[in-house]
Design a protein around this motif. Structure first.
Motif, PDB file in Angstrom:
ATOM      1  N   ASP A  46       1.183  10.849  -7.859  1.00 54.69           N
ATOM      2  CA  ASP A  46       1.252   9.450  -8.290  1.00 54.69           C
ATOM      3  C   ASP A  46       0.604   8.527  -7.257  1.00 54.69           C
ATOM      4  OD1 ASP A  46       2.441   9.803 -10.748  1.00 54.69           O
ATOM      5  OD2 ASP A  46       4.405   9.009 -10.160  1.00 54.69           O
ATOM      6  N   HIS A  47       0.876   8.745  -5.963  1.00 51.09           N
ATOM      7  CA  HIS A  47       0.237   7.917  -4.929  1.00 51.09           C
ATOM      8  C   HIS A  47      -1.276   7.973  -5.070  1.00 51.09           C
ATOM      9  CE1 HIS A  47       3.277   6.230  -2.367  1.00 51.09           C
ATOM     10  NE2 HIS A  47       3.871   7.406  -2.168  1.00 51.09           N
ATOM     11  N   CYS A  48      -1.814   9.150  -5.313  1.00 49.68           N
ATOM     12  CA  CYS A  48      -3.265   9.301  -5.447  1.00 49.68           C
ATOM     13  C   CYS A  48      -3.806   8.602  -6.697  1.00 49.68           C
ATOM     14  CB  CYS A  48      -3.637  10.785  -5.460  1.00 49.68           C
ATOM     15  SG  CYS A  48      -3.330  11.601  -3.878  1.00 49.68           S
ATOM     16  N   ALA A  49      -2.930   8.340  -7.664  1.00 46.35           N
ATOM     17  CA  ALA A  49      -3.314   7.637  -8.889  1.00 46.35           C
ATOM     18  C   ALA A  49      -3.009   6.136  -8.806  1.00 46.35           C
ATOM     19  CB  ALA A  49      -2.581   8.249 -10.079  1.00 46.35           C
ATOM     20  N   GLY A  50      -2.535   5.670  -7.650  1.00 52.65           N
ATOM     21  CA  GLY A  50      -2.246   4.254  -7.490  1.00 52.65           C
ATOM     22  C   GLY A  50      -0.873   3.835  -7.992  1.00 52.65           C
ATOM     23  N   LEU A  51       0.063   4.781  -8.055  1.00 53.52           N
ATOM     24  CA  LEU A  51       1.411   4.492  -8.542  1.00 53.52           C
ATOM     25  C   LEU A  51       2.445   4.728  -7.450  1.00 53.52           C
ATOM     26  CD1 LEU A  51       1.190   6.333 -11.970  1.00 53.52           C
ATOM     27  CD2 LEU A  51       1.079   3.864 -11.599  1.00 53.52           C
ATOM     28  N   LEU A  52       3.462   3.884  -7.409  1.00 50.39           N
ATOM     29  CA  LEU A  52       4.617   4.066  -6.551  1.00 50.39           C
ATOM     30  C   LEU A  52       5.792   4.532  -7.405  1.00 50.39           C
ATOM     31  CD1 LEU A  52       4.395   0.781  -4.453  1.00 50.39           C
ATOM     32  CD2 LEU A  52       3.831   3.099  -3.677  1.00 50.39           C
ATOM     33  N   PHE A  53       6.829   5.076  -6.780  1.00 54.32           N
ATOM     34  CA  PHE A  53       8.001   5.479  -7.561  1.00 54.32           C
ATOM     35  C   PHE A  53       8.583   4.287  -8.305  1.00 54.32           C
ATOM     36  CE2 PHE A  53      10.228   4.180  -3.702  1.00 54.32           C
ATOM     37  CZ  PHE A  53      11.387   3.590  -4.186  1.00 54.32           C
ATOM     38  N   LEU A  54       8.402   3.075  -7.779  1.00 57.49           N
ATOM     39  CA  LEU A  54       8.899   1.865  -8.443  1.00 57.49           C
ATOM     40  C   LEU A  54       8.249   1.659  -9.810  1.00 57.49           C
ATOM     41  CD1 LEU A  54       8.953  -0.565  -5.382  1.00 57.49           C
ATOM     42  CD2 LEU A  54      10.917   0.562  -6.483  1.00 57.49           C
ATOM     43  N   ASP A  55       7.036   2.185  -9.982  1.00 55.68           N
ATOM     44  CA  ASP A  55       6.350   2.089 -11.270  1.00 55.68           C
ATOM     45  C   ASP A  55       6.945   3.050 -12.299  1.00 55.68           C
ATOM     46  OD1 ASP A  55       4.365   0.182 -10.399  1.00 55.68           O
ATOM     47  OD2 ASP A  55       3.422   1.828  -9.295  1.00 55.68           O
ATOM     48  N   ARG A  56       7.774   3.987 -11.850  1.00 52.93           N
ATOM     49  CA  ARG A  56       8.343   5.015 -12.729  1.00 52.93           C
ATOM     50  C   ARG A  56       9.833   4.821 -13.039  1.00 52.93           C
ATOM     51  NH1 ARG A  56       4.270   8.047 -14.976  1.00 52.93           N
ATOM     52  NH2 ARG A  56       2.853   8.865 -13.411  1.00 52.93           N
ATOM     53  N   VAL A  57      10.496   3.882 -12.355  1.00 51.84           N
ATOM     54  CA  VAL A  57      11.916   3.681 -12.621  1.00 51.84           C
ATOM     55  C   VAL A  57      12.104   3.022 -13.982  1.00 51.84           C
ATOM     56  CG1 VAL A  57      12.580   3.564 -10.176  1.00 51.84           C
ATOM     57  CG2 VAL A  57      12.025   1.464 -11.422  1.00 51.84           C
ATOM     58  N   ALA A  58      13.284   3.218 -14.572  1.00 55.84           N
ATOM     59  CA  ALA A  58      13.569   2.704 -15.913  1.00 55.84           C
ATOM     60  C   ALA A  58      13.770   1.189 -15.930  1.00 55.84           C
ATOM     61  CB  ALA A  58      14.805   3.400 -16.483  1.00 55.84           C
ATOM     62  N   GLY A  59      14.020   0.606 -14.793  1.00 56.04           N
ATOM     63  CA  GLY A  59      14.244  -0.842 -14.720  1.00 56.04           C
ATOM     64  C   GLY A  59      14.930  -1.195 -13.421  1.00 56.04           C
ATOM     65  N   ALA A  60      15.218  -2.488 -13.259  1.00 50.06           N
ATOM     66  CA  ALA A  60      15.836  -2.968 -12.024  1.00 50.06           C
ATOM     67  C   ALA A  60      17.181  -2.302 -11.748  1.00 50.06           C
ATOM     68  CB  ALA A  60      16.001  -4.485 -12.089  1.00 50.06           C
ATOM     69  N   HIS A  61      17.883  -1.902 -12.799  1.00 45.92           N
ATOM     70  CA  HIS A  61      19.184  -1.241 -12.622  1.00 45.92           C
ATOM     71  C   HIS A  61      19.072   0.111 -11.928  1.00 45.92           C
ATOM     72  CE1 HIS A  61      17.614   0.579 -16.294  1.00 45.92           C
ATOM     73  NE2 HIS A  61      18.422   1.597 -16.039  1.00 45.92           N
ATOM     74  N   ALA A  62      17.861   0.670 -11.841  1.00 41.63           N
ATOM     75  CA  ALA A  62      17.651   1.988 -11.244  1.00 41.63           C
ATOM     76  C   ALA A  62      17.019   1.902  -9.857  1.00 41.63           C
ATOM     77  CB  ALA A  62      16.786   2.838 -12.174  1.00 41.63           C
ATOM     78  N   ILE A  63      17.042   0.721  -9.242  1.00 41.58           N
ATOM     79  CA  ILE A  63      16.503   0.513  -7.900  1.00 41.58           C
ATOM     80  C   ILE A  63      17.657   0.139  -6.974  1.00 41.58           C
ATOM     81  CG2 ILE A  63      14.928  -0.852  -6.468  1.00 41.58           C
ATOM     82  CD1 ILE A  63      13.260  -1.334  -9.023  1.00 41.58           C
ATOM     83  N   TYR A  64      17.663   0.728  -5.782  1.00 33.35           N
ATOM     84  CA  TYR A  64      18.779   0.553  -4.858  1.00 33.35           C
ATOM     85  C   TYR A  64      18.277   0.213  -3.467  1.00 33.35           C
ATOM     86  CZ  TYR A  64      20.761   3.231  -8.665  1.00 33.35           C
ATOM     87  OH  TYR A  64      21.104   3.656  -9.915  1.00 33.35           O
ATOM     88  N   GLN A  65      19.072  -0.560  -2.745  1.00 31.63           N
ATOM     89  CA  GLN A  65      18.803  -0.832  -1.337  1.00 31.63           C
ATOM     90  C   GLN A  65      19.032   0.460  -0.565  1.00 31.63           C
ATOM     91  OE1 GLN A  65      17.750  -4.028  -0.807  1.00 31.63           O
ATOM     92  NE2 GLN A  65      17.267  -3.401   1.268  1.00 31.63           N
ATOM     93  N   ARG A  66      18.094   0.829   0.294  1.00 35.30           N
ATOM     94  CA  ARG A  66      18.252   2.062   1.077  1.00 35.30           C
ATOM     95  C   ARG A  66      19.407   1.909   2.055  1.00 35.30           C
ATOM     96  NH1 ARG A  66      14.876   6.525   2.397  1.00 35.30           N
ATOM     97  NH2 ARG A  66      13.119   5.549   1.365  1.00 35.30           N
ATOM     98  N   LYS A  67      20.211   2.943   2.146  1.00 33.50           N
ATOM     99  CA  LYS A  67      21.329   2.924   3.084  1.00 33.50           C
ATOM    100  C   LYS A  67      20.813   3.180   4.488  1.00 33.50           C
ATOM    101  CE  LYS A  67      24.683   4.509  -0.262  1.00 33.50           C
ATOM    102  NZ  LYS A  67      25.590   5.570  -0.682  1.00 33.50           N
TER     103      LYS A  67
END
Length: 186
Positions: free
Chosen positions: A162-183
């Motif tokens: 994905d990085h090589c295609a210009g994508l971050l994991f954030l581009d693959r999450v289902a929405g804001a509810h699936a993003i978390y602050q790193r501990k």
């Protein structure tokens, strides 16, 4: 190449020649992270040097199991992976670098938490194939490889492709509810 064969044979990072140099990792929203990388000539000296640099940078980065060229500011289709010793790993092909890799088969989709050195403050839940077949070329050779893997290594490969295609994991999450602050552990 036979089905199930890794194609890695006796390739080791030593094929890359002298040790690479550690490069700084760029963070989002750096523009190189959102552009598809160009295909590379695996025999070109600069590609072999970049492959060694990716290995060197990955080795000094705690917890890092993969690093793609765009993460060190180079818009190229090249990445390193090594899930050796990671507690979630089952299938492990060791430390390797692939050029111009592509997914040829992806099955058994599962959600899982991901983080990224280029997105240091966040993690997210991403659905990825847990069984994967990838084809690419080893740097410093013109040797095509077909890698069959599963589980955590499959997730790491998809993340780097994905990085090589210009994508971050954030581009693959289902929405804001699936993003978390790193501990942060002190």
């Amino acid at each position: 190449m036979t089905a199930g064969s890794t194609g890695l044979g006796d390739w080791t990072p030593a094929v890359l020649g002298p040790p690479g140099r550690v490069r700084p990792v760029v963070a989002a929203p750096h523009s190189v992270l959102s552009r598809a990388g160009t295909e590379v000539d695996p025999l070109a000296d600069e590609v072999v040097r970049l492959a060694a640099d990716l290995i060197a940078t990955m080795r000094v980065s705690p917890g890092c199991v993969g690093l793609a060229a765009p993460q060190v500011g180079v818009g190229a289709q090249l990445f390193a992976v090594d899930v050796t010793g990671h507690p979630k790993s089952v299938t492990v092909h060791g430390e390797f670098v692939l050029c111009n890799a592509r997914v040829v088969e992806a099955t058994r989709w599962r959600p899982g938490r991901e983080g990224c050195m280029s997105v240091p403050d966040l993690t997210g839940d991403v659905k990825r194939a847990s069984r994967l077949v990838v084809e690419g070329v080893l740097p410093g050779t013109d040797k095509p490889v077909r890698l069959v893997t599963d589980g955590f290594e499959a997730r790491a490969l998809q993340h780097e492709i994905d990085h090589c295609a210009g994508l971050l994991f954030l581009d693959r999450v289902a929405g804001a509810h699936a993003i978390y602050q790193r501990k942060v552990y002190l």
